[in-house]
Motif scaffolding. Structure first.
Motif, short mmCIF file in Angstrom:
data_model
loop_
_atom_site.label_atom_id
_atom_site.label_comp_id
_atom_site.label_asym_id
_atom_site.label_seq_id
_atom_site.Cartn_x
_atom_site.Cartn_y
_atom_site.Cartn_z
N LEU A 1 0.85 -1.18 0.06
CA LEU A 1 -0.01 -0.01 0.17
C LEU A 1 0.97 1.16 0.08
N ALA A 2 1.98 1.23 0.82
CA ALA A 2 2.73 2.26 0.86
C ALA A 2 3.54 2.64 -0.36
N ARG A 3 4.00 1.49 -1.04
CA ARG A 3 4.55 1.71 -2.47
C ARG A 3 3.59 2.37 -3.38
N ASP A 4 2.31 1.77 -3.50
CA ASP A 4 1.30 1.94 -4.66
C ASP A 4 0.70 3.33 -4.27
N ALA A 5 0.69 3.75 -3.17
CA ALA A 5 0.19 4.97 -2.63
C ALA A 5 1.28 6.21 -3.08
N GLN A 6 2.33 5.84 -3.02
CA GLN A 6 3.61 6.63 -3.42
C GLN A 6 3.57 6.85 -4.87
N LEU A 7 3.31 5.89 -5.59
CA LEU A 7 3.33 5.79 -7.11
C LEU A 7 2.17 6.57 -7.92
N THR B 1 6.60 15.28 3.30
CA THR B 1 5.75 15.52 2.32
C THR B 1 6.42 15.16 0.89
N ASP B 2 5.64 15.52 -0.34
CA ASP B 2 6.36 15.25 -1.49
C ASP B 2 7.19 16.46 -1.80
N ARG B 3 7.24 17.63 -1.08
CA ARG B 3 8.08 18.56 -1.03
C ARG B 3 9.50 18.49 -0.41
N LEU C 1 1.74 13.05 14.73
CA LEU C 1 1.11 12.83 13.64
C LEU C 1 -0.31 12.97 13.64
N GLN C 2 -0.93 13.34 14.78
CA GLN C 2 -2.41 13.97 14.47
C GLN C 2 -2.32 15.36 14.39
N LEU C 3 -1.61 16.09 14.67
CA LEU C 3 -1.28 17.29 14.37
C LEU C 3 -0.98 17.70 12.78
N LEU C 4 -0.16 16.92 12.34
CA LEU C 4 0.11 16.83 11.02
C LEU C 4 -1.18 16.34 10.11
N ALA C 5 -1.95 15.43 10.67
CA ALA C 5 -3.45 15.24 10.03
C ALA C 5 -4.07 16.30 9.87
N ASN C 6 -4.32 16.97 11.06
CA ASN C 6 -5.36 18.41 10.97
C ASN C 6 -4.47 19.32 10.20
N THR C 7 -3.34 19.40 10.11
CA THR C 7 -2.71 20.79 9.62
C THR C 7 -2.50 20.73 7.95
N VAL C 8 -1.79 19.54 7.65
CA VAL C 8 -1.39 19.30 6.53
C VAL C 8 -2.32 18.42 5.81
N SER C 9 -2.57 16.86 6.07
CA SER C 9 -3.25 16.08 5.46
C SER C 9 -3.37 14.94 6.22
N PRO C 10 -4.65 14.20 6.36
CA PRO C 10 -4.64 12.89 7.10
C PRO C 10 -4.11 11.65 6.43
N ARG C 11 -3.99 12.23 5.15
CA ARG C 11 -3.31 10.92 4.03
C ARG C 11 -1.83 10.70 4.57
N ILE C 12 -1.77 10.12 5.67
CA ILE C 12 -0.53 9.68 6.22
C ILE C 12 -0.35 8.26 6.40
N LEU C 13 0.90 7.61 5.92
CA LEU C 13 1.23 6.18 6.09
C LEU C 13 2.67 6.11 6.53
N GLN C 14 2.76 5.15 7.36
CA GLN C 14 4.33 4.87 7.61
C GLN C 14 4.78 4.17 6.21
N ALA C 15 5.70 4.86 5.89
CA ALA C 15 6.35 4.55 4.55
C ALA C 15 7.80 5.03 4.64
N PRO C 16 8.58 3.69 4.96
CA PRO C 16 10.09 4.19 5.14
C PRO C 16 10.81 4.79 3.84
#
Lengths: 176, 209
Positions: B34-40, B63-65, B81-96
């Motif tokens: 999922l992490a790979r696909d989402a990145q793609l 982020t992508d920036r 992470l919750q603060l990032l979800a609130n202020t940037v985006s909730p589309r957050i995954l552990q994706a090393p």
């Protein structure tokens, strides 16, 4: 930041951690172990895409099961297009007599259920959806969904009580 | 009849238990996929990973920036992470993968083998004067320090000493953006969002190398 964003929506990672197992069980019940993984991936990728638009406070599990339902149907349709007519189903390795067995029998028995029963059992018993919501997914009335679920469970019990007889009934009866 | 139509829930659940065979292993593989696909398909707004460091576990988020957040355990990674979800985006995954470079450079830094970070940073969490302060900090050389007052001058507002303190205390990119090199005019360390011990450890590391 819009005020809706202030009503906090959890990071999607938390959703995957919390709901991943349930969705995989549902996909396994509806599609079998192999195709389940593709359906799971399709489900969570679509969910991630749509996640920012999910209203805060929505029932995340019901939302995911709905997406999984549609992705599983895609796979069932693709599968029936791919499938070539055969005289008899391929032999499956039997789980009979294997310690801790009964696993293969259950998986075979689930696979042998009519799709509606499989779906009703999965959505109600694995995902915990009330039959009213199951009926919304499957079409028909809540009573019909309840019957499909109950019939499915009954068939599973019978199959597990008497596995060899079941294997015979599959090879002729269910496959057209 | 109604009872017969509604088999017991937990009994059915145990009947269906064989569906759980190998579930955890499958889920680990599916998460990575999922992490790979989402990145793609560019639906992963924030990728994160947790790395070990001499200062404890560090959360790295990108982020992508670029790298958008580094957080100490003390800050509570779940809250961050919750603060990032609130202020940037909730589309957050552990994706090393997106953080491989950052993780490697931090390892080198903590080993004393790196003096500057060569990473693309996303400063979207900082604005105005705080951003000016953060952009000045990398100009303080490795192993050197500046006082809050000196930084205030460098950031263009000599009177804003207190605001420099706030900018450092809210630095979203600690360690990489070296707010630990800003100390009090009397030479004492001053506060640090990773704790006073962490600041001391970083300054000691840089003094030794």
């Amino acid at each position: 930041m819009e005020p809706e964003q202030a009503v906090s929506k959890r990071p999607f990672e938390a959703v995957v951690q919390e709901q991943g197992a349930t969705v995989l069980r549902v996909c396994r019940a509806v599609l079998g172990t192999h195709d389940a993984e593709d359906a799971w991936s399709d489900t969570f990728l679509a969910a991630l895409q749509a996640y920012p638009d999910l209203p805060p406070g929505a029932n995340v599990q019901a939302w995911l099961v709905t997406i999984a339902h549609h992705k599983c149907i895609d796979h069932l349709r693709a599968g029936s297009r791919r499938a070539l007519p055969v005289d008899s189903p391929p032999e499956r390795p039997s789980g009979l007599g294997i310690p801790g067995g009964g696993h293969a029998e259950l998986l075979d028995a689930v696979a042998g259920l009519p799709p509606k029963q499989r779906q009703a059992v999965a959505y109600h018993y694995l995902a915990g959806l009330p039959y009213k919501d199951v009926a919304d997914l499957l079409g028909g009335t809540p009573d019909a969904a309840r019957r499909a679920g109950a019939d499915g469970v009954k068939s599973l019990r019978n199959a597990l009580a008497d596995p060899p007889a079941l294997a015979h009934s599959f090879s002729k009866g269910e496959l057209r | 009849m109604t009872l017969e139509a509604s088999p017991d829930h937990s009994e059915v659940a145990s009947l269906l238990e064989p569906l759980d065979a190998g579930l955890e292993t499958a889920l680990a593989g599916l998460h990575a996929r999922l992490a790979r696909d989402a990145q793609l398909v560019h639906t992963l707004d924030i990728a994160y990973r947790i790395v070990d460091s001499p200062l404890g576990k560090l959360l790295l988020a990108a982020t992508d920036r670029g790298i958008v957040r580094v957080a100490f355990e003390l800050e509570n990674h779940g809250d961050v992470l919750q603060l990032l979800a609130n202020t940037v985006s909730p589309r957050i995954l552990q994706a090393p993968a997106r953080l491989d470079d950052a993780a490697r450079q931090l390892d080198e830094y903590f080993a004393g083998a790196r003096r500057e970070f060569d990473l693309i940073l996303d400063f979207r969490l900082s604005r105005g004067f705080r951003l000016n302060v953060l952009q000045h900090l990398p100009r303080i050389a490795y192993g050197r320090t500046e006082s809050y007052a000196e930084v205030a001058v460098a950031a263009g507002s000599p009177n804003a000493v207190r605001a420099v303190g706030t900018a450092c205390a809210t630095n979203p990119l600690p360690v990489i953006v070296p707010c630990h090199r800003v100390v009090k005019s009397d030479g004492s360390f001053g506060g640090y969002l990773g704790g006073a011990d962490a600041k001391r450890a970083l300054l000691t590391l840089e003094a030794a190398a």
